[in-house]
Design an enzyme around this catalytic site. Structure first.
Site, PDB file in Angstrom:
ATOM      1  CD  GLU A  96      15.056 -14.961   3.501  1.00 10.63           C
ATOM      2  OE1 GLU A  96      14.222 -15.489   4.284  1.00 10.63           O
ATOM      3  OE2 GLU A  96      15.728 -13.962   3.813  1.00 10.63           O
ATOM      4  CG  ASP A 115      -1.909   1.089   1.270  1.00 12.92           C
ATOM      5  OD1 ASP A 115      -2.863   0.995   0.483  1.00 12.92           O
ATOM      6  OD2 ASP A 115      -1.751   2.045   2.057  1.00 12.92           O
TER       7      ASP A 115
END
Ligand code: NOJ
Length: 530
Positions: free
Chosen positions: A243, A202
């Protein structure tokens, strides 16, 4: 190597308050969504983006988050969210959650601690400045009004000021503080560990502020918009995302400068960002073509996929926009009350759907656009909920009205028959003809157009290639190929135009007149082998 999903996915935005109400309190919830997942699988989208579902006082409909690691009781529970993620995956739908890093709710424990004591370390997580009669700067809130509010001391006297680029209930975080950075990286991991496939970020360009707090001035670097240092934050987020194979970061970046916008999409930053340039573009052949070219050019330069967005929970729904004399969108000029020709707007919206779903990159569908819902512009003032109304005189409730599923009158199956409360925003009775049940199986409906378009999109190899080639076309007509075998023709002129040579007509947004494409109509074609 297979194309990563986020490069050409169709992503459906769920605004949880308004999708489906499972428990009858008039507000959408996770049970409602779980019950209606079949609608999305059947529609043929690839992923869901869930607007905020976290505990929140709902001062800004959930974009004021009190706890990023839980679910608001009005929506359900964390266990329910975990089930929803699993069930979405089982239905072939990826899941994107919304993270709001620029600010938290005033009810967030950090802000509570910061208010409780002038010596609290949490005070440095925000932008507090000493009291005085005038605010530290003249910065304006994005919703209108001042961007600073004064606290009240325990003895009732006025205290320090704090910064909020949105409502006073949304204090801005200080992203210069390492604890703030560490906390959000941990929040990303929290949701990636729960299996989410992506994060929507956002207000992604607003996080950093110039600590000297200068006024906004022409010719000077902006004190809080798109500051260069913000890219380090997203490089760190990208390392976290990397990751977890296959996860994507998608930024809400409103920036007028396409090159500055593309900086967020460099290979070690975000995977994608919403294309507001396209969303705000007029229904005009020259401007649309320029926008498409500009979009493809700036994204190619950084190796990122373009995105195509027509609507979301902040903007006027596009059948309404396209039915006005001025078809652009900007926050500064929300044109509520300006006459709208909904028949024309809907016809154009259908054509825009075929355009946006055949451009290279990912596409976003905002809940209800597959039903052709228009902006509800006559919500009685007393029922309006968006804090923007009070601060700026216009608001976003009209695009957030609960979905109509079936039946002849409100709540149109949004809530169960036994519901104790009416929908949190009133639905227009005219939506009777736009319910899912009313449209299902009607080949002329918006719903069936979306279903057919998504089915074709999946199966056409050309629509999964990265390039677009423009075809020569009559004035006011946009025509392009994707790969050797697919073409889209969009007639934005006032006169019918002939179809180019083709093998098969795959889909048209409105009925053709023999081999002529009427105005405001798009057609998908399979081409003869050339
Ligand atoms: C952008 C969101 O899309 C909007 O709904 C919200 O009000 C602001 N950011 C503040 O979080």
């Amino acid at each position: 190597m297979a194309t990563p999903w986020w490069r050409d996915a169709v992503i459906y935005q769920i605004y949880p308050r308004s999708f489906a109400d499972g428990d009858g309190d008039g507000i959408g919830d996770l049970d409602g969504i779980r019950h209606r997942l079949g609608h999305l699988a059947d529609l043929g989208v690839d992923a869901i983006w869930m607007s905020p579902w976290y505990p929140s006082p709902m001062a800004d409909a959930g974009y004021d988050v009190a706890d990023f690691r839980d679910i608001d009781p009005v929506f359900g529970t964390l266990a329910g969210a975990e089930s929803l993620i699993r069930e979405a995956h089982a239905a072939g739908l990826r899941m994107i959650v919304d993270i709001v890093p620029n600010h938290v709710s005033r009810a967030h424990p950090w802000f509570a601690a910061a208010l409780a004591s002038p010596d609290a370390p949490e005070r440095d997580y925000f932008w507090f400045r000493p009291g005085g009669d005038t605010a530290p700067t003249g910065w304006r809130s994005e919703f209108g009004g001042p961007a600073w509010t004064r606290t009240t001391n325990p003895d009732g006297t006025p205290g320090d000021w704090y910064l909020h680029l949105f409502t006073p209930e949304q204090p801005d975080l200080n992203w210069d503080h390492p604890d703030v950075r560490a906390e959000f990286e941990s929040i990303l991991r929290f949701w990636f560990d729960r299996g989410v496939d992506g994060i929507r970020i956002d207000s992604a360009a607003l996080l950093l502020k110039d600590p000297a707090l200068p006024e906004v001035a022409d010719g000077a670097p902006h004190p809080y918009h798109d500051r260069d240092g913000v890219h380090d934050i997203y490089r760190a987020w990208r390392r976290v995302a990397d990751e977890y194979p296959g996860r994507a970061l998608i930024g809400e970046v409103w920036l007028p400068d396409p090159e500055r916008f593309a900086n967020y999409l460099r290979p070690d930053e975000l995977h994608a960002a919403f294309n507001f340039d396209f969303l705000g573009c007029a229904w005009d052949p020259g401007l649309l073509r320029e926008c498409i070219d500009r979009t493809l050019h700036v994204h190619a330069a950084v190796g990122a996929p373009a995105t195509w967005v027509l609507s979301n929970h902040d903007v006027t729904r596009h059948p309404t926009r396209y039915g006005r004399a001025d078809t652009t969108f900007s926050f500064a000029a929300k044109r509520e009350g300006v006459p709208v020709d909904l028949e024309l707007g809907t016809r154009r919206a259908r054509a825009a759907t075929l355009l946006s779903l055949s451009l290279p990159g990912a596409a976003y569908v905002y809940q209800g656009e597959e039903l052709g819902l228009w902006e509800h512009e006559s919500i009685p003032p007393g029922l309006r909920q968006d804090p923007m109304w009070a601060r700026s005189g216009h608001g976003r409730d009209g695009c957030r009205v609960p979905l109509p599923w079936h039946g002849d009158e409100p709540p149109f199956g949004f809530s169960p028959d036994s519901a104790a409360e009416p929908p949190w925003l009133p639905q227009p009775p005219e939506w009777k003809g736009l319910t899912v049940a009313a449209q299902r199986g009607d080949p002329s409906s918006m719903l069936e157009l979306y279903r057919a378009a998504l089915r074709v999109r999946r199966g056409e190899p050309g629509l999964h290639t990265p390039a677009l080639d423009w075809l020569p076309a009559a004035p006011g007509v946009l025509a392009f190929t994707r790969g050797p075998g697919f073409a889209c023709v969009l007639n934005l002129s006032a006169a019918p135009v002939a179809l180019p040579d083709h093998d098969t007509r795959l889909l048209a947004s409105s009925p053709l007149d023999g081999d002529l494409v009427p105005p405001d109509t798009a057609v998908w074609l399979r081409l003869q082998h050339r």
